[in-house]
Scaffold this active site. Structure first.
Site, mmCIF file in Angstrom:
data_model
loop_
_atom_site.group_PDB
_atom_site.id
_atom_site.type_symbol
_atom_site.label_atom_id
_atom_site.label_comp_id
_atom_site.label_asym_id
_atom_site.label_seq_id
_atom_site.Cartn_x
_atom_site.Cartn_y
_atom_site.Cartn_z
ATOM 1 N N LYS A 187 -91.185 42.723 9.849
ATOM 2 C CA LYS A 187 -91.454 44.135 9.572
ATOM 3 C C LYS A 187 -90.634 45.026 10.527
ATOM 4 C CE LYS A 187 -96.102 43.262 7.740
ATOM 5 N NZ LYS A 187 -97.553 43.587 7.866
ATOM 6 N N TYR A 217 -96.740 45.647 -2.356
ATOM 7 C CA TYR A 217 -98.105 45.850 -1.865
ATOM 8 C C TYR A 217 -99.065 46.317 -2.956
ATOM 9 C CZ TYR A 217 -96.983 45.046 3.086
ATOM 10 O OH TYR A 217 -96.640 44.481 4.295
ATOM 11 N N ASN A 228 -98.036 44.565 12.713
ATOM 12 C CA ASN A 228 -98.269 43.174 13.117
ATOM 13 C C ASN A 228 -97.062 42.267 12.872
ATOM 14 O OD1 ASN A 228 -98.422 43.061 10.369
ATOM 15 N ND2 ASN A 228 -100.585 42.505 10.277
ATOM 16 N N HIS A 271 -94.858 39.607 7.649
ATOM 17 C CA HIS A 271 -95.607 39.387 6.411
ATOM 18 C C HIS A 271 -95.325 37.967 5.943
ATOM 19 C CE1 HIS A 271 -97.041 39.745 2.272
ATOM 20 N NE2 HIS A 271 -95.945 39.081 1.946
ATOM 21 N N GLU A 278 -93.405 37.642 -5.007
ATOM 22 C CA GLU A 278 -92.751 38.391 -3.926
ATOM 23 C C GLU A 278 -91.278 37.982 -3.759
ATOM 24 O OE1 GLU A 278 -95.315 37.719 -0.565
ATOM 25 O OE2 GLU A 278 -96.948 38.905 -1.431
HETATM 26 P P1 DAT Z 1 -101.853 39.992 5.994
HETATM 27 O O1 DAT Z 1 -100.572 40.727 6.346
HETATM 28 O O2 DAT Z 1 -102.404 39.265 7.179
HETATM 29 O O3 DAT Z 1 -101.721 39.132 4.756
HETATM 30 P P2 DAT Z 1 -103.290 41.915 4.309
HETATM 31 O O4 DAT Z 1 -102.510 41.357 3.159
HETATM 32 O O5 DAT Z 1 -104.769 41.947 4.196
HETATM 33 O O6 DAT Z 1 -102.936 41.125 5.671
HETATM 34 O O7 DAT Z 1 -102.814 43.417 4.611
HETATM 35 C C1 DAT Z 1 -101.462 43.797 4.520
HETATM 36 C C2 DAT Z 1 -101.095 44.612 5.741
HETATM 37 O O8 DAT Z 1 -101.843 45.834 5.751
HETATM 38 C C3 DAT Z 1 -101.426 43.957 7.079
HETATM 39 O O9 DAT Z 1 -100.408 43.082 7.495
HETATM 40 C C4 DAT Z 1 -101.588 45.127 7.990
HETATM 41 C C5 DAT Z 1 -102.214 46.182 7.088
HETATM 42 N N1 DAT Z 1 -103.685 46.173 7.187
HETATM 43 C C6 DAT Z 1 -104.512 45.281 6.590
HETATM 44 N N2 DAT Z 1 -105.802 45.558 6.856
HETATM 45 C C7 DAT Z 1 -105.774 46.672 7.632
HETATM 46 C C8 DAT Z 1 -106.779 47.480 8.245
HETATM 47 N N3 DAT Z 1 -108.088 47.215 8.103
HETATM 48 N N4 DAT Z 1 -106.390 48.556 8.983
HETATM 49 C C9 DAT Z 1 -105.086 48.850 9.132
HETATM 50 N N5 DAT Z 1 -104.081 48.137 8.580
HETATM 51 C C10 DAT Z 1 -104.413 47.067 7.845
HETATM 52 MG MG MG Z 2 -101.311 39.740 2.757
#
Ligand code: DAT
Ligand code: MG
Length: 138
Positions: A11, A51, A118, A121, A132
């Site tokens: 990212k 997304y 974070n 991805h 994807e």
């Molecule tokens: P991951 O990237 O671990 O698969 P995800 O698909 O649930 O997580 O979410 C996509 C991204 O969105 C994640 O990398 C960071 C952001 N995100 C997810 N949950 C969040 C939250 N509760 N608050 C802020 N950002 C969040």
């Molecule tokens: Mg995810």
């Protein structure tokens, strides 16, 4: 069982902090094969497809804005069970509490913004990986 593929994104926070090589080398060191690699300035349209499962969530718009904030690196890694293997190397979503030894746990933290920055991805299932990879490597 056939060889699996996953989409990995470094990212914008990872690219901007100069962690691309470190992140990719951790995945290679785990044993997965780097099959595709490119740096991209993603469009809003591409990110909205990527997304789409998160549309309507409170972090959706900040997430898209964050992903638009700078170049990112897209990669495809291959290997048996690479989807779960990469997610294990990456660590859990929240970098504050991701386990030390993982990418998010070692290099991430809370920066006091609305989206979790974070670093990486990774696809979460074979179906999302193929979807994807089709978006990023059309
Ligand atoms: P991951 O990237 O671990 O698969 P995800 O698909 O649930 O997580 O979410 C996509 C991204 O969105 C994640 O990398 C960071 C952001 N995100 C997810 N949950 C969040 C939250 N509760 N608050 C802020 N950002 C969040
Ligand atoms: Mg995810």
């Amino acid at each position: 069982m056939s060889i699996e593929r996953t989409l990995v994104l470094v990212k914008p926070d990872g690219v901007q902090r100069g962690l691309t090589g470190t992140i990719l080398s951790r995945i290679e060191a785990k044993g997965y094969r780097l099959a595709e690699l490119k740096q991209v300035a993603a469009s809003r349209e591409l990110l909205e497809k990527h997304y789409e499962e998160h549309v309507g969530k409170p972090f959706y718009e900040p997430l898209v804005e964050f992903m638009l904030s700078g170049p990112l690196v897209a990669a495809v890694f291959e290997g048996h069970r690479v989807i779960e293997g990469f997610r294990s190397v990456a660590g859990t979503t929240d970098p504050t509490t991701a386990a030390p030894g993982t990418i998010r746990g070692d290099f991430g933290r809370d920066w006091g913004v609305k989206v979790q920055q974070n670093l990486v991805h990774g696809s979460d299932s074979p179906e999302s990986a193929e979807r994807e990879i089709g978006i990023w490597f059309a």
